[in-house]
Scaffold this motif. Structure first.
Motif, PDB file in Angstrom:
ATOM      1  N   ARG A  32     -33.842  37.057 -37.497  1.00 12.71           N
ATOM      2  CA  ARG A  32     -34.949  36.101 -37.316  1.00 12.71           C
ATOM      3  C   ARG A  32     -36.191  36.840 -36.835  1.00 12.71           C
ATOM      4  NH1 ARG A  32     -32.846  33.033 -31.809  1.00 12.71           N
ATOM      5  NH2 ARG A  32     -33.252  34.777 -30.404  1.00 12.71           N
ATOM      6  N   ASN A  33     -37.340  36.190 -36.956  1.00 13.23           N
ATOM      7  CA  ASN A  33     -38.615  36.705 -36.474  1.00 13.23           C
ATOM      8  C   ASN A  33     -38.657  36.527 -34.965  1.00 13.23           C
ATOM      9  OD1 ASN A  33     -41.392  36.665 -35.576  1.00 13.23           O
ATOM     10  ND2 ASN A  33     -42.012  36.493 -37.708  1.00 13.23           N
ATOM     11  N   ASN A  34     -38.939  37.585 -34.221  1.00 10.54           N
ATOM     12  CA  ASN A  34     -38.911  37.476 -32.767  1.00 10.54           C
ATOM     13  C   ASN A  34     -40.046  36.628 -32.193  1.00 10.54           C
ATOM     14  OD1 ASN A  34     -40.939  39.484 -33.173  1.00 10.54           O
ATOM     15  ND2 ASN A  34     -40.513  40.349 -31.162  1.00 10.54           N
ATOM     16  N   ARG A  36     -41.350  33.916 -33.951  1.00  6.79           N
ATOM     17  CA  ARG A  36     -41.220  32.581 -34.542  1.00  6.79           C
ATOM     18  C   ARG A  36     -39.745  32.224 -34.677  1.00  6.79           C
ATOM     19  NH1 ARG A  36     -44.354  30.614 -38.713  1.00  6.79           N
ATOM     20  NH2 ARG A  36     -43.333  28.749 -37.990  1.00  6.79           N
ATOM     21  N   ARG A  37     -39.059  32.223 -33.573  1.00  5.96           N
ATOM     22  CA  ARG A  37     -37.618  31.974 -33.582  1.00  5.96           C
ATOM     23  C   ARG A  37     -37.254  30.627 -34.178  1.00  5.96           C
ATOM     24  NH1 ARG A  37     -37.238  34.462 -27.603  1.00  5.96           N
ATOM     25  NH2 ARG A  37     -37.147  36.639 -28.257  1.00  5.96           N
ATOM     26  N   ASP A  38     -38.166  29.676 -34.070  1.00  5.85           N
ATOM     27  CA  ASP A  38     -37.916  28.333 -34.608  1.00  5.85           C
ATOM     28  C   ASP A  38     -38.106  28.260 -36.121  1.00  5.85           C
ATOM     29  OD1 ASP A  38     -40.665  28.789 -34.375  1.00  5.85           O
ATOM     30  OD2 ASP A  38     -41.109  26.686 -34.033  1.00  5.85           O
ATOM     31  N   ALA A  39     -38.573  29.335 -36.746  1.00  8.98           N
ATOM     32  CA  ALA A  39     -38.856  29.334 -38.181  1.00  8.98           C
ATOM     33  C   ALA A  39     -37.602  29.478 -39.035  1.00  8.98           C
ATOM     34  CB  ALA A  39     -39.844  30.450 -38.521  1.00  8.98           C
ATOM     35  N   GLY A  40     -36.486  29.755 -38.414  1.00  4.38           N
ATOM     36  CA  GLY A  40     -35.243  29.857 -39.163  1.00  4.38           C
ATOM     37  C   GLY A  40     -34.590  31.213 -39.022  1.00  4.38           C
ATOM     38  N   THR A  41     -33.373  31.256 -39.459  1.00  5.99           N
ATOM     39  CA  THR A  41     -32.558  32.462 -39.356  1.00  5.99           C
ATOM     40  C   THR A  41     -31.927  32.757 -40.713  1.00  5.99           C
ATOM     41  OG1 THR A  41     -32.044  31.948 -37.050  1.00  5.99           O
ATOM     42  CG2 THR A  41     -30.575  33.486 -38.171  1.00  5.99           C
ATOM     43  N   ALA A  42     -32.024  33.996 -41.133  1.00  9.93           N
ATOM     44  CA  ALA A  42     -31.335  34.436 -42.348  1.00  9.93           C
ATOM     45  C   ALA A  42     -29.958  34.948 -41.930  1.00  9.93           C
ATOM     46  CB  ALA A  42     -32.131  35.540 -43.034  1.00  9.93           C
ATOM     47  N   THR A  43     -28.965  34.659 -42.744  1.00  8.64           N
ATOM     48  CA  THR A  43     -27.592  35.061 -42.435  1.00  8.64           C
ATOM     49  C   THR A  43     -27.029  35.878 -43.592  1.00  8.64           C
ATOM     50  OG1 THR A  43     -27.305  33.042 -41.148  1.00  8.64           O
ATOM     51  CG2 THR A  43     -25.310  34.197 -41.799  1.00  8.64           C
ATOM     52  N   PHE A  44     -26.399  36.988 -43.258  1.00 11.31           N
ATOM     53  CA  PHE A  44     -25.844  37.901 -44.249  1.00 11.31           C
ATOM     54  C   PHE A  44     -24.403  38.240 -43.902  1.00 11.31           C
ATOM     55  CE2 PHE A  44     -30.358  38.697 -43.716  1.00 11.31           C
ATOM     56  CZ  PHE A  44     -30.822  38.630 -45.007  1.00 11.31           C
ATOM     57  N   THR A  45     -23.605  38.488 -44.914  1.00 13.70           N
ATOM     58  CA  THR A  45     -22.271  39.022 -44.664  1.00 13.70           C
ATOM     59  C   THR A  45     -22.433  40.476 -44.233  1.00 13.70           C
ATOM     60  OG1 THR A  45     -21.958  39.859 -46.910  1.00 13.70           O
ATOM     61  CG2 THR A  45     -21.271  37.562 -46.488  1.00 13.70           C
ATOM     62  N   TYR A  46     -21.404  41.052 -43.675  1.00 16.40           N
ATOM     63  CA  TYR A  46     -21.469  42.474 -43.307  1.00 16.40           C
ATOM     64  C   TYR A  46     -21.641  43.350 -44.540  1.00 16.40           C
ATOM     65  CZ  TYR A  46     -20.612  41.937 -38.343  1.00 16.40           C
ATOM     66  OH  TYR A  46     -20.746  41.637 -37.016  1.00 16.40           O
ATOM     67  N   GLU A  47     -21.058  42.952 -45.651  1.00 10.84           N
ATOM     68  CA  GLU A  47     -21.219  43.719 -46.885  1.00 10.84           C
ATOM     69  C   GLU A  47     -22.676  43.686 -47.345  1.00 10.84           C
ATOM     70  OE1 GLU A  47     -19.559  43.934 -51.479  1.00 10.84           O
ATOM     71  OE2 GLU A  47     -18.736  42.444 -50.116  1.00 10.84           O
ATOM     72  N   GLU A  48     -23.297  42.510 -47.342  1.00 10.36           N
ATOM     73  CA  GLU A  48     -24.706  42.397 -47.732  1.00 10.36           C
ATOM     74  C   GLU A  48     -25.593  43.209 -46.799  1.00 10.36           C
ATOM     75  OE1 GLU A  48     -24.747  37.878 -49.572  1.00 10.36           O
ATOM     76  OE2 GLU A  48     -24.844  38.134 -47.396  1.00 10.36           O
TER      77      GLU A  48
END
Length: 63
Positions: A32-34, A36-48
């Motif tokens: 996430r953007n430090n 703009r924490r409220d702007a959302g979070t991207a999530t990735f697998t460990y492989e990605e």
């Protein structure tokens, strides 16, 4: 040392400028953007995440 279940910024960050925070959990990596924490979070697998980090190290991105 890998921080689990705790947000952190890259160790090269020194001035509080806009950058990403990362959190590793048991099965995914959150980013996430430090400032703009409220702007959302991207999530990735460990492989990605591994593919992304390898690409950065190989110079595939202008960072």
């Amino acid at each position: 040392m890998l921080k689990i279940n705790s947000w952190f910024v890259p160790r090269r960050t020194s001035n509080g400028a806009t950058c990403v925070e990362t959190m590793f959990t048991g099965d995914v990596v959150h980013v996430r953007n430090n400032l703009r924490r409220d702007a959302g979070t991207a999530t990735f697998t460990y492989e990605e995440w591994g593919v992304f980090v390898a690409s950065v190290k190989d110079g595939d991105y202008d960072v």
